[in-house]
Scaffold this active site. Sequence first.
Site, PDB file in Angstrom:
ATOM      1  N   HIS A 137     -23.495 -11.328  28.955  1.00  0.00           N
ATOM      2  CA  HIS A 137     -22.770 -12.153  29.411  1.00  0.00           C
ATOM      3  C   HIS A 137     -22.986 -12.309  31.024  1.00  0.00           C
ATOM      4  CE1 HIS A 137     -20.600  -9.180  31.901  1.00  0.00           C
ATOM      5  NE2 HIS A 137     -20.757  -8.340  30.752  1.00  0.00           N
ATOM      6  N   GLU A 161     -18.899  -3.850  24.390  1.00  0.00           N
ATOM      7  CA  GLU A 161     -19.392  -2.888  25.358  1.00  0.00           C
ATOM      8  C   GLU A 161     -19.387  -1.559  24.908  1.00  0.00           C
ATOM      9  OE1 GLU A 161     -21.943  -1.900  26.721  1.00  0.00           O
ATOM     10  OE2 GLU A 161     -21.923  -2.927  28.717  1.00  0.00           O
TER      11      GLU A 161
END
Length: 238
Positions: free
Chosen positions: A10, A110
């Site tokens: 990202h 994550e």
Amino acid sequence: MAPRCFIIRHGETEWSLNGRHTGVTDLPLTANGEKRIKATGKALVGDDRLVVPKKIAHVFVSPRSRAQRTLELLEIGCRERLPWTEQRKPETEEAIRTEAKVEVTEAVREWDYGDYEGLTSKQIREQRAERGEGPWNIWTDGCPGGESPDDVVRRLDALIDEIKNKYQRPCLEGDGEQGDVLVVAHGHILRAFAMRWTGKPLTETSLILEAGGIGTLSYEHNNIDEPAIILGGQFVVE
């Protein structure tokens, strides 16, 4: 050409700028992060570019909005609406370029940093020193209150097996050209993903993927049993 798996981190957030570990905390991209991802999409996504939308078979994206916004800004042109949106963008805004489905999955969220969420590596080392604990390495020690390396390996190995056997083995065996896969996620989990792609233990991880970067994984000799990392396949558009 062998099918590829593109790992896309990202774009920039406030915490990625200052090195704070960002797992479950849901932060937006910065204005600069959005600008850079848009530029990356224009430079690297297209019929004659690194990421060819018509060759994409599937897209896996993290549940975090920073990853989802990154996929939006790359504008790969999915026929179906993105799962987190109410409707698809009109064709006048984004032409249909791929039939790939987008799947939001916890498999690429994550690393769960647990007690270390929101801390920098320096702060973690200082806290451990105050408690009389030894040096810290996420690849060997994991995170107290969060995930261990073994936890991460289990979820990534399951996903990699799915990618290779469901989406890429058929392509390698001559069943169509749609074998590329996109994984849009986060720094630590994608570095771990690349290591597990090649069957390496996380203790050997020495890879870096900057915010907004794209890494490329594939196979040598068009052989599903020879997974490889393509050098030169990581890009960040300034």
